[in-house]
Write an enzyme that holds these catalytic residues in place. Structure first.
Site, PDB file in Angstrom:
ATOM      1  N   ASP A   1      -0.215  -0.702  -8.164  1.00 53.87           N
ATOM      2  CA  ASP A   1      -0.762   0.441  -7.424  1.00 53.87           C
ATOM      3  C   ASP A   1      -0.906   0.157  -5.931  1.00 53.87           C
ATOM      4  O   ASP A   1      -0.900  -0.980  -5.485  1.00 53.87           O
ATOM      5  CB  ASP A   1      -2.113   0.861  -8.009  1.00 53.87           C
ATOM      6  CG  ASP A   1      -3.122  -0.284  -8.027  1.00 53.87           C
ATOM      7  OD1 ASP A   1      -2.737  -1.423  -8.320  1.00 53.87           O
ATOM      8  OD2 ASP A   1      -4.309  -0.034  -7.727  1.00 53.87           O
TER       9      ASP A   1
ATOM     10  N   GLU B   1      -5.173  -1.393 -10.257  1.00 57.73           N
ATOM     11  CA  GLU B   1      -6.005  -2.569 -10.015  1.00 57.73           C
ATOM     12  C   GLU B   1      -7.045  -2.289  -8.945  1.00 57.73           C
ATOM     13  O   GLU B   1      -8.175  -2.783  -9.018  1.00 57.73           O
ATOM     14  CB  GLU B   1      -5.136  -3.777  -9.607  1.00 57.73           C
ATOM     15  CG  GLU B   1      -5.911  -5.087  -9.505  1.00 57.73           C
ATOM     16  CD  GLU B   1      -6.735  -5.213  -8.239  1.00 57.73           C
ATOM     17  OE1 GLU B   1      -7.870  -5.727  -8.324  1.00 57.73           O
ATOM     18  OE2 GLU B   1      -6.276  -4.800  -7.164  1.00 57.73           O
TER      19      GLU B   1
HETATM   20 NI    NI Z   1      -4.410  -6.682  -4.568  1.00 59.11          NI
END
Ligand code: NI
Length: 405
Positions: free
Chosen positions: A91, A148
């Site tokens: 991401d 994340e």
């Molecule tokens: Ni990172």
């Protein structure tokens, strides 16, 4: 401890390097394509489609749409054995890119400012390499994880069963790291990154005239005392041999110089390495806030939540990664054991389930001006790190999934 038989020095893995070097132009191209189409957590549709397309092209078994946008590739070796998972997050961040490069982000307000485009490219490189070199005992699962940066994709992927069928014996992941020069690896056993906890508190006082304080409960005074007193938790409650941080990052109150503020709002974060402190900071924070509010007759409203646990590496797998790193960077000075950070990572959820190791891969290059920190609008990294990352993973795979001696 890993037995000496498991160290790569007893294996001839030198043949890996030229094969992976030849992949470098592809790695750069994939990384740049991903960089141009950054997507935020759980919206990595184009990223997942790109991964799906490549894995299909290479005839690699894989599953998509795990925890919305996650992808898992399964690469069995040519004989049975253990299962090693390799994890890559994919991401991006809500940041406007300020780099003027041909591969600049084409999504306004979104940017791969943490290097997850590199992580994805490295994992793809590993998938391709392993699809061509199946000479290992066991199975490799490559986990392409969403979100994340928040709200966290590791936990839902675990809940969706990515560590099962076949059951994962160990997991390894990396983060490109602009705090270390390219050609170095940061690895240690035990805690590498901190637990991340957050809080939000509203102090409810009683507003009034700035010159007539006796009829008010001053939320500015109450919150100021709370901010100061919270620092005593680290200074006076935590073992001085442990590390922890309490940061109040936001404090808002008041509307005019002659008005005593009715309410004050604060937000902050808590970090620590030792999992034993789980729950402790919440308790102490509330005791401090309650005590000060009671002393002033104020009320409070506290929200406290645990975002990610600390990233704690298994000693044996960290030893394996360290010995692989020594072989890859070819100089002991290039393996950096002092690389802890109070930053957090949801790799920690995987490491709570199975033994494993998360490590930092140096990606800075001062000569080329790749020195901006992660999450900076001018973040970029030295792309030679891509081939180093693939080589690190490939050697970890072939070291961990070797035949029993
Ligand atoms: Ni990172």
């Amino acid at each position: 401890m890993v037995s000496t038989l498991l160290t790569p020095h007893t294996l001839d893995l030198s043949r890996i390097r030229p094969v992976i070097r030849a992949l470098q132009p592809d790695l750069v191209q994939w990384r740049r394509q991903l960089h141009q189409q950054p997507e935020l957590g759980f919206h990595e549709e184009a990223t997942a489609a790109f991964i799906h397309q490549k894995l299909s092209e290479w005839k690699i078994e894989h599953q998509t749409e795990i925890a919305k946008t996650g992808v898992v590739a399964i690469l069995p070796g040519n004989r049975p054995g253990k299962t090693l998972a390799i994890r890559a997050d994919m991401d991006a961040l809500p940041i406007q890119e300020e780099n003027e490069v041909p591969y600049k982000s084409q999504h306004d307000g979104h940017m791969h400012a943490c290097g997850h485009d590199g992580h994805t490219a490295i994992a793809l490189g590993l998938a391709y390499y392993l699809s061509q070199h199946r000479d290992y005992a066991g199975t490799v699962k490559i986990i392409f994880q969403p979100a994340e940066e928040g709200p966290g994709g590791a936990k839902p992927m675990i809940e969706a069963g990515v560590l099962k069928q076949p059951d994962v014996d160990a997991i390894i992941g990396l983060h490109l790291w602009n705090y270390l020069p390219v050609g170095t690896v940061g690895v240690r056993s035990g805690a590498l990154m901190a637990a991340v906890e957050c809080f939000r508190c509203t102090i409810l006082g009683k507003g009034g005239h700035g010159a007539i304080p006796q009829t008010t409960i001053d939320s500015v005074l109450v919150s100021s005392q709370i901010v100061t007193m919270l620092q005593s938790i680290v200074a006076r409650n935590v073992d001085p041999l442990e590390s922890a941080v309490v940061t109040v990052g936001e404090l808002h109150a008041g509307t005019a110089e002659n008005v005593i503020a009715d309410t004050a709002r604060m937000r902050g974060t808590v970090r620590y390495f030792n999992p034993q402190y789980r729950g402790y900071f919440h308790k102490r924070l509330e005791e401090v806030i309650r005590g000060i509010c009671e002393a002033h007759g104020a009320r409070y409203d506290l929200d406290y939540w645990q975002l990610y646990p600390p990233v704690v590496n298994d000693a044996a797998i960290a030893d394996l990664v360290r010995s692989v790193a020594e072989a890859v960077v070819e100089t002991p000075a290039g393996v950096v054991p002092k690389c802890q950070t109070m930053g957090g990572e949801d790799m920690s959820f995987f490491l709570q389930e199975v033994p494993g190791c998360y490590f930092f891969l140096g990606s800075a290059n001062a000569q080329l001006n790749f020195t901006y920190p992660h999450h900076h609008p001018k973040f970029d990294f030295d792309e030679t790190v891509l081939q180093i990352g693939v080589e690190m993973f490939a050697r970890c795979v072939e070291t961990f999934l070797r035949d029993k001696q």
